[in-house]
Design a protein around this motif. Sequence first.
Motif, short mmCIF file in Angstrom:
data_model
loop_
_atom_site.label_atom_id
_atom_site.label_comp_id
_atom_site.label_asym_id
_atom_site.label_seq_id
_atom_site.Cartn_x
_atom_site.Cartn_y
_atom_site.Cartn_z
N ASP A 202 0.80 -1.23 0.00
CA ASP A 202 0.00 0.00 0.00
C ASP A 202 0.83 1.27 0.00
OD1 ASP A 202 -2.37 -1.53 0.15
OD2 ASP A 202 -2.11 -1.74 2.31
N VAL A 203 2.04 1.25 0.54
CA VAL A 203 2.87 2.45 0.61
C VAL A 203 3.51 2.68 -0.76
CG1 VAL A 203 4.88 3.53 1.66
CG2 VAL A 203 3.31 2.21 3.08
N ARG A 204 3.14 3.78 -1.38
CA ARG A 204 3.67 4.10 -2.71
C ARG A 204 4.13 5.56 -2.73
NH1 ARG A 204 -1.46 2.23 -6.12
NH2 ARG A 204 -2.44 2.48 -4.09
N LEU A 205 4.84 5.93 -3.77
CA LEU A 205 5.28 7.31 -3.93
C LEU A 205 4.05 8.21 -3.95
CD1 LEU A 205 7.69 9.25 -4.49
CD2 LEU A 205 7.17 8.96 -6.92
N GLY A 206 4.01 9.22 -3.07
CA GLY A 206 2.88 10.13 -3.01
C GLY A 206 1.83 9.75 -1.99
N SER A 207 1.97 8.59 -1.34
CA SER A 207 0.98 8.18 -0.35
C SER A 207 1.02 9.09 0.88
CB SER A 207 1.23 6.74 0.10
OG SER A 207 0.98 5.81 -0.92
N ARG A 208 -0.16 9.32 1.45
CA ARG A 208 -0.24 9.95 2.77
C ARG A 208 -0.18 8.84 3.81
NH1 ARG A 208 -5.06 12.42 4.12
NH2 ARG A 208 -6.07 10.83 2.84
#
Length: 790
Positions: free
Chosen positions: A32-38
């Motif tokens: 779930d953690v991707r570039l741009g994630s909050r």
Amino acid sequence: MPNGLSQFADVAVPVAVRGTFMYAIPPHLRDDVRLGSRVEVPLGAKRTTGFVVNLVDNAPADAKLKPIHSVLDEDEPALLPEIIDLCRWAAEYYIAPLGEMLRVALPANMAARGRREVVWSGAQSDEPLIEELKKRPLLLKDALEAFPRSTIQRLRDAGVIAIRDRLRDAVGVRFDRFAVLIDDGDATPKQRAAIDFLRSRGGEAPLSALPVGPSTINTLARNGLIRIERRPRRHTLDAFLAGLDPASVGEIRYSAEQQHAIDAIKARLGTFAPFLLEGVTGSGKTEVYIEVMREAVRRGQQALLLVPEISLTPVFAARLKERFGERIAILHSSLSASERYDQWWRARRGEVDVAIGPRSALFTPFHELGMIVVDEEGDGAYKQDEMPRYNARDLAVVRAQLRGIPVVLGSATPSLESRENAARGKYELLRMTHRVEARPLPEAEVIDLRKERPEKEDRGFVIFSKPMKDILRETFAAGEQAIILINRRGYAPYLLCRECGNDFRCRECSVTMTVHRRAGLLICHYCGSRKSIPPKCPICSGEVLQPIGFGTEKVEERFRRDFPAVAVDVLDRDSTRRKGSLVRILDRFRTQQTQALIGTQMLSKGHHFPNVTLTAVLNADSILGYPDFRSAEKTFYLLTQVAGRAGRGERRGRVVIQSAFPTHYAIQHALRHDYESFYEAEIQFRRTFHYPPVTSMIAILFRGAKVFDVERAATTCGRMLEEAIAPLEGTRMQGPAPAPLSRIKGVYRFQILLRSPHRVALRRAVEGVMGGRRWAGADVAIDVDPINIL
């Protein structure tokens, strides 16, 4: 590495710290953690929202990294890679924390900071604190103010209460529950009615629309025939759209100058090309904007229109809806949290083609952005006056460059910075020197206030001079409308005791409190403090308290006395606080229910009222006296813009300006609608005294509760800066000295101004001195390319 995904992330957090923090990504979050994630991350003793700006495969061997707690985005990451790149550039240029730049790129309720709360554990106790906690949790800071710290600690040690970190995402967003059809198997007649209804609606509908009761809906969900989803509410924004003049609806026949500008911009679609569109008021710049945006949309791209003030949004949004239908988004701070969240996500999901809004709309998350337009690009409202202090006009050019698309900066009065960029060949200059349909520019005249006699009760101030009254009467008698500009709200700038000279200054700020007679209050327009207008002076008990000067409230009072038969409205920040009030005031004037509109600079630009033939400026000198090198530019800008509201229909307009300095070059050039001559005079002044845009400027503001601490920090920093800029030839430093507004909200303010022909080297020198340093008793704000130096 499980699933081949990164184990670590660089996270920017919205705090006043430059750089990023590295966190570990727990195995269950790596998908779930991707570039741009909050993400929700621990920061010190609290939790806060962070933004993933880089995914990392390896961490330093000795690093003790805290884990990311959760991912806040349900589907796609909130931040697009191009928005992250734009914020990186801005953070470096404006010497600002990256996390703070990313924070302003999102709706306010999507970048929440954690709060520490005191909660009841359920154990019994007779303490008064427990009775409060049984009602609701308390913020820790509120509990410490209301109850002794020792009591809170004792109850915590006994397990009666707990202190927890709580981060609330998407605060204020309203949600609706939807039923989604999964299967249409065996069902009772009632259930079948719900299933058939959902099938007729494309397989989903709000629960409130289903023709069955809650028990049937719950049974359908239990049996796996439907799925119940919670979705952010969709909002209609018709209340934010102004009515349109019939003449502005439909296809437009373009003038030769409009067509030339349109063709030049269209030819550069798909490539980075900055244009400066300099067009006199009424020359049809808006239609040029719309046509080039339409072309971008025809090519499958999206377009972004920035306006300087929220007050311009209703008119522009109505024009855009007429041309683009429902596929527009409106983004500004007057929307509710839920409305803005909905509009932002519509843009993020690609459901709109065009977005409009003020400064923060620059960060609209368009995937296929093909065109940016900045209307009234010289307006100071594009510059944010709090951290991070970015200029949306300049960042629009940067975003266009990063994206490889055209950007159009439009104005009748371009900023000197943009006009100088055009002179140097950085921007392509497109000029429109004639109004559409060959309409003439308004006739202009100035009334010399030195020769006018004030009314006795006005104590030396002239509100409506005799010539101005005569001209207004002529206008109203002809059935025409007038705009009356006074760039100050309230009744009077201050209240004066005629016996001791007390001018009722704000206790927290170094300014007088403004008289608001209708509300019976004295209000500070800087800190917001207010108190009732006293019957007598608190210092000497004198009973002669005189309001000095005039604002919109007093002008309205005098207007109603002198023109009792003329319907009038006021347009200022006070009259437009209620939702929908701005649109109602504009629509009443557009439909000629009111014949006069009194207002501040909110009405000076962008509005189109064909029946307005007179613009009356009651005090053209209100800005000229500011201790600001841009005062002449701001005066010329305001006068030219407000003059442009007159004569936009079939009848020629007229602008009448009251001034005690009628020969000032800013006023004289505004009377002649002569931007080029003003530019030549003003740029020569800037060259002579080494002011922007000839040089680069950085303002450094020191603030603190104790004047000694603030002065010491400014003096120490000033010595260090003198050494740092010594090698930079032609670099000048003013201060440290008290700022023109030396105290605001109880905080003392000292200022240093730096000017240099070496833009990059000056910024590096400031970074070298200020980077990572803390000053005892003072905080520091760095403003690169400042607009307001008060």
